[in-house]
Design a protein around this motif. Sequence first.
Motif, PDB file in Angstrom:
ATOM      1  N   ILE A 193       0.839  -1.204   0.000  1.00  0.00           N
ATOM      2  CA  ILE A 193       0.000   0.000   0.000  1.00  0.00           C
ATOM      3  C   ILE A 193       0.871   1.249   0.000  1.00  0.00           C
ATOM      4  CG2 ILE A 193      -1.773   1.318   1.227  1.00  0.00           C
ATOM      5  CD1 ILE A 193      -2.855  -1.363   2.283  1.00  0.00           C
ATOM      6  N   GLY A 194       1.847   1.308   0.907  1.00  0.00           N
ATOM      7  CA  GLY A 194       2.761   2.443   0.923  1.00  0.00           C
ATOM      8  C   GLY A 194       2.835   3.102   2.284  1.00  0.00           C
ATOM      9  N   ASP A 195       3.200   4.385   2.264  1.00  0.00           N
ATOM     10  CA  ASP A 195       3.440   5.161   3.483  1.00  0.00           C
ATOM     11  C   ASP A 195       2.346   6.194   3.686  1.00  0.00           C
ATOM     12  OD1 ASP A 195       6.233   4.350   4.399  1.00  0.00           O
ATOM     13  OD2 ASP A 195       6.593   4.859   2.284  1.00  0.00           O
ATOM     14  N   MET A 196       2.059   6.457   4.934  1.00  0.00           N
ATOM     15  CA  MET A 196       1.125   7.528   5.287  1.00  0.00           C
ATOM     16  C   MET A 196       1.690   8.259   6.499  1.00  0.00           C
ATOM     17  SD  MET A 196      -2.953   7.341   6.213  1.00  0.00           S
ATOM     18  CE  MET A 196      -2.906   6.613   7.866  1.00  0.00           C
ATOM     19  N   HIS A 197       1.863   9.567   6.365  1.00  0.00           N
ATOM     20  CA  HIS A 197       2.349  10.382   7.482  1.00  0.00           C
ATOM     21  C   HIS A 197       1.220  11.282   7.961  1.00  0.00           C
ATOM     22  CE1 HIS A 197       6.872  10.010   6.308  1.00  0.00           C
ATOM     23  NE2 HIS A 197       6.279   8.847   6.402  1.00  0.00           N
ATOM     24  N   VAL A 198       0.997  11.308   9.255  1.00  0.00           N
ATOM     25  CA  VAL A 198      -0.148  12.027   9.828  1.00  0.00           C
ATOM     26  C   VAL A 198       0.328  12.862  11.021  1.00  0.00           C
ATOM     27  CG1 VAL A 198      -2.426  11.762  10.889  1.00  0.00           C
ATOM     28  CG2 VAL A 198      -1.674  10.138   9.149  1.00  0.00           C
ATOM     29  N   ALA A 199       0.056  14.154  10.959  1.00  0.00           N
ATOM     30  CA  ALA A 199       0.426  15.036  12.072  1.00  0.00           C
ATOM     31  C   ALA A 199      -0.666  15.024  13.142  1.00  0.00           C
ATOM     32  CB  ALA A 199       0.635  16.452  11.558  1.00  0.00           C
ATOM     33  N   VAL A 200      -0.253  15.185  14.391  1.00  0.00           N
ATOM     34  CA  VAL A 200      -1.188  15.322  15.512  1.00  0.00           C
ATOM     35  C   VAL A 200      -1.223  16.796  15.904  1.00  0.00           C
ATOM     36  CG1 VAL A 200      -1.772  14.592  17.851  1.00  0.00           C
ATOM     37  CG2 VAL A 200      -0.600  12.999  16.289  1.00  0.00           C
TER      38      VAL A 200
END
Length: 289
Positions: A275-282
């Motif tokens: 699927i790949g990468d996912m970056h998520v900020a808090v």
Amino acid sequence: MKLVRFDDNRLGVLQGDQVRDVTPILDALAPQAWPAPHGDALIAALPDLLPRIAAARDGAPSVPLASVRVRSPVARPSKIIAAPVNYLLHREEALASAEINYGMPVKTIDELGLFLKSNTSLVGPSDGVLHHLPDRRIDHEIELAVIIGRTARNVPRDDALGYVAGYTIGLDMSVRGTEDRSWRKSLDSFTVLGPALVTADEIPDPNTLDFTLSVNGEARQASNTRLLVFDVAKLICYASDSYTLYPGDVILTGTPEGVAPVEAGDEIQCWIEGIGDMHVAVHAPGVAA
Ligand code: MN
């Protein structure tokens, strides 16, 4: 094919780090009279649209993925279904930690069944997660997310994977505490999906996928979907015995061990094989993404 929804509801095909903008394809979606049918109109139309998307892709303008606002690849699921305690090592860590179990019995999916998250908790990776309650522990839970492709009811287990439109990365953000799951996991931004819907043909076996989650570069969760208690086919079969499933419905398959709190300012990095990468900020409450 890897489909992304970006910026102001544009449709793209992800190729490496570039997005091919095939938004004009959306003109083919039929206008919907009130009331709109259950489910996501784009996901419902995908069997017809995928050949047209493939034909348009190579001549379509491209933009770097890093330059766009990445939305949830599913816009309007009729429901977000989730599996509680579907990895045994997550059950063990929950049993061992009062900060996770809060004195509540820790059962597995066999006894707990499924639960539902609010549809309005759904966001994309560029939206980020809001840390609504600074005084409460809010944990990351990385999960393989299954996107249902067509209406399903009482699906036999052997046919179950044929009802899948694709897969994406899911974050089931969770307040720890004694409250019901449907509250703890349904706050605005507490379901993150992205970055792309990977069509099911690219993932012939969803029950063999490695995946990892880090926070600010520190490894937190690492597992493989072969360790699911209820595997993907059984989850679809079980869910469809209870609920009619509609195109775009999401099944979050459960999280393995390694759940831990996040704080405002953190960045969550997720990866699932194929699927790949996912970056998520808090973000702090009140801070726009
Ligand atoms: Mn979960």
